[in-house]
Design a protein around this motif. Structure first.
Motif, mmCIF file in Angstrom:
data_model
loop_
_atom_site.group_PDB
_atom_site.id
_atom_site.type_symbol
_atom_site.label_atom_id
_atom_site.label_comp_id
_atom_site.label_asym_id
_atom_site.label_seq_id
_atom_site.Cartn_x
_atom_site.Cartn_y
_atom_site.Cartn_z
ATOM 1 N N MET A 161 18.733 -24.057 73.310
ATOM 2 C CA MET A 161 19.873 -23.606 72.524
ATOM 3 C C MET A 161 20.621 -24.775 71.887
ATOM 4 O O MET A 161 21.179 -24.635 70.816
ATOM 5 C CB MET A 161 20.818 -22.787 73.395
ATOM 6 N N LYS A 162 20.615 -25.946 72.519
ATOM 7 C CA LYS A 162 21.354 -27.080 71.964
ATOM 8 C C LYS A 162 20.770 -27.557 70.636
ATOM 9 O O LYS A 162 21.450 -28.215 69.866
ATOM 10 C CB LYS A 162 21.423 -28.230 72.965
ATOM 11 N N THR A 163 19.516 -27.190 70.335
ATOM 12 C CA THR A 163 18.906 -27.593 69.064
ATOM 13 C C THR A 163 19.088 -26.552 67.976
ATOM 14 O O THR A 163 18.699 -26.784 66.840
ATOM 15 C CB THR A 163 17.394 -27.858 69.233
ATOM 16 N N LEU A 164 19.700 -25.419 68.297
ATOM 17 C CA LEU A 164 19.804 -24.328 67.331
ATOM 18 C C LEU A 164 20.555 -24.746 66.074
ATOM 19 O O LEU A 164 20.135 -24.438 64.967
ATOM 20 C CB LEU A 164 20.478 -23.111 67.959
ATOM 21 N N ALA A 165 21.648 -25.451 66.205
ATOM 22 C CA ALA A 165 22.455 -25.828 65.044
ATOM 23 C C ALA A 165 21.682 -26.719 64.079
ATOM 24 O O ALA A 165 21.898 -26.672 62.872
ATOM 25 C CB ALA A 165 23.728 -26.519 65.489
ATOM 26 N N SER A 166 20.763 -27.522 64.588
ATOM 27 C CA SER A 166 20.015 -28.427 63.717
ATOM 28 C C SER A 166 18.617 -27.905 63.371
ATOM 29 O O SER A 166 17.885 -28.554 62.644
ATOM 30 C CB SER A 166 19.892 -29.794 64.380
ATOM 31 N N ALA A 167 18.276 -26.738 63.871
ATOM 32 C CA ALA A 167 16.934 -26.191 63.630
ATOM 33 C C ALA A 167 16.831 -25.616 62.216
ATOM 34 O O ALA A 167 17.772 -25.036 61.697
ATOM 35 C CB ALA A 167 16.622 -25.097 64.646
ATOM 36 N N TYR A 168 15.673 -25.804 61.596
ATOM 37 C CA TYR A 168 15.430 -25.238 60.276
ATOM 38 C C TYR A 168 15.017 -23.783 60.358
ATOM 39 O O TYR A 168 15.125 -23.054 59.393
ATOM 40 C CB TYR A 168 14.347 -26.048 59.548
ATOM 41 N N SER A 169 14.519 -23.383 61.485
ATOM 42 C CA SER A 169 14.114 -21.995 61.667
ATOM 43 C C SER A 169 14.835 -21.436 62.888
ATOM 44 O O SER A 169 15.261 -22.178 63.763
ATOM 45 C CB SER A 169 12.598 -21.897 61.843
ATOM 46 N N PRO A 170 14.981 -20.121 62.943
ATOM 47 C CA PRO A 170 15.692 -19.519 64.072
ATOM 48 C C PRO A 170 14.902 -19.655 65.372
ATOM 49 O O PRO A 170 13.679 -19.773 65.360
ATOM 50 C CB PRO A 170 15.825 -18.060 63.663
ATOM 51 N N MET A 208 12.311 -23.783 77.242
ATOM 52 C CA MET A 208 12.686 -22.386 77.297
ATOM 53 C C MET A 208 14.041 -22.273 77.998
ATOM 54 O O MET A 208 14.346 -23.008 78.915
ATOM 55 C CB MET A 208 11.645 -21.561 78.046
ATOM 56 N N THR A 209 14.851 -21.340 77.506
ATOM 57 C CA THR A 209 16.146 -21.018 78.094
ATOM 58 C C THR A 209 16.064 -19.591 78.612
ATOM 59 O O THR A 209 15.680 -18.691 77.867
ATOM 60 C CB THR A 209 17.263 -21.131 77.037
ATOM 61 N N ALA A 210 16.394 -19.378 79.866
ATOM 62 C CA ALA A 210 16.331 -18.038 80.450
ATOM 63 C C ALA A 210 17.570 -17.785 81.292
ATOM 64 O O ALA A 210 18.199 -18.715 81.791
ATOM 65 C CB ALA A 210 15.080 -17.885 81.300
ATOM 66 N N GLY A 211 17.905 -16.514 81.440
ATOM 67 C CA GLY A 211 19.047 -16.156 82.270
ATOM 68 C C GLY A 211 19.366 -14.685 82.173
ATOM 69 O O GLY A 211 18.580 -13.887 81.655
ATOM 70 N N THR A 212 20.537 -14.342 82.658
ATOM 71 C CA THR A 212 21.050 -12.985 82.571
ATOM 72 C C THR A 212 22.292 -13.036 81.705
ATOM 73 O O THR A 212 23.181 -13.849 81.953
ATOM 74 C CB THR A 212 21.399 -12.426 83.961
ATOM 75 N N GLY A 213 22.323 -12.206 80.680
ATOM 76 C CA GLY A 213 23.450 -12.215 79.764
ATOM 77 C C GLY A 213 24.025 -10.829 79.577
ATOM 78 O O GLY A 213 23.536 -9.855 80.142
ATOM 79 N N GLU A 214 25.075 -10.769 78.754
ATOM 80 C CA GLU A 214 25.722 -9.501 78.455
ATOM 81 C C GLU A 214 25.385 -9.100 77.021
ATOM 82 O O GLU A 214 25.697 -9.823 76.077
ATOM 83 C CB GLU A 214 27.231 -9.622 78.609
ATOM 84 N N LEU A 263 24.870 -11.118 72.028
ATOM 85 C CA LEU A 263 24.335 -11.475 73.344
ATOM 86 C C LEU A 263 25.134 -12.650 73.867
ATOM 87 O O LEU A 263 25.164 -13.719 73.250
ATOM 88 C CB LEU A 263 22.854 -11.850 73.248
ATOM 89 N N LYS A 264 25.812 -12.462 74.983
ATOM 90 C CA LYS A 264 26.554 -13.541 75.632
ATOM 91 C C LYS A 264 25.647 -14.132 76.698
ATOM 92 O O LYS A 264 25.250 -13.440 77.639
ATOM 93 C CB LYS A 264 27.850 -13.029 76.245
ATOM 94 N N LEU A 265 25.286 -15.395 76.519
ATOM 95 C CA LEU A 265 24.386 -16.059 77.453
ATOM 96 C C LEU A 265 25.098 -16.386 78.750
ATOM 97 O O LEU A 265 26.334 -16.399 78.811
ATOM 98 C CB LEU A 265 23.830 -17.336 76.814
ATOM 99 N N ASP A 266 24.329 -16.692 79.791
ATOM 100 C CA ASP A 266 24.950 -16.960 81.082
ATOM 101 C C ASP A 266 25.770 -18.247 81.104
ATOM 102 O O ASP A 266 26.560 -18.463 82.013
ATOM 103 C CB ASP A 266 23.936 -16.918 82.226
ATOM 104 N N ASP A 267 25.649 -19.091 80.064
ATOM 105 C CA ASP A 267 26.494 -20.287 79.970
ATOM 106 C C ASP A 267 27.792 -19.999 79.218
ATOM 107 O O ASP A 267 28.593 -20.897 78.969
ATOM 108 C CB ASP A 267 25.746 -21.447 79.309
ATOM 109 N N GLY A 268 28.006 -18.723 78.822
ATOM 110 C CA GLY A 268 29.227 -18.313 78.152
ATOM 111 C C GLY A 268 29.141 -18.316 76.640
ATOM 112 O O GLY A 268 30.061 -17.858 75.963
ATOM 113 N N ARG A 269 28.068 -18.814 76.079
ATOM 114 C CA ARG A 269 27.911 -18.881 74.626
ATOM 115 C C ARG A 269 27.634 -17.487 74.059
ATOM 116 O O ARG A 269 26.787 -16.757 74.553
ATOM 117 C CB ARG A 269 26.757 -19.810 74.287
#
Length: 85
Positions: free
Chosen positions: A25-34, A1-7, A57-63
């Motif tokens: 989030m690092k697996t999103l590009a290779s994931a078959y489902s969202p 799970m990825t959690a944080g405060t974003g914009e 949604l801007k994640l707290d890591d800047g993505r």
């Protein structure tokens, strides 16, 4: 799970929200489902987001991510979304 405060940004709103994303989030590009997640904000903001349907949604890591809102219950402070590449 990825959690944080974003914009969160959508028409008529730009502000901070707390979020939780199921999966990494690092697996999103290779994931078959969202990846799916939820965000918590004021009930009136969650309702406006649901009506808007999608947002940035801007994640707290800047993505920066595009999200599509899936569900919201009237009066709740939680909206559910999915992220796609």
């Amino acid at each position: 799970m990825t959690a944080g405060t974003g914009e969160l940004r959508f028409q008529g709103f730009d502000g901070a929200v707390d979020y939780e994303i199921t999966g990494q989030m690092k697996t999103l590009a290779s994931a078959y489902s969202p990846l799916r997640g939820l965000l918590r904000t004021a009930p009136e903001t969650a309702e406006a987001l649901f009506r808007a349907g999608d947002a940035a949604l801007k994640l707290d890591d800047g993505r920066d991510c595009r999200i599509k809102v899936l569900a919201y219950s009237a009066g709740s402070d939680t909206a559910y979304f999915e992220i796609r590449v």
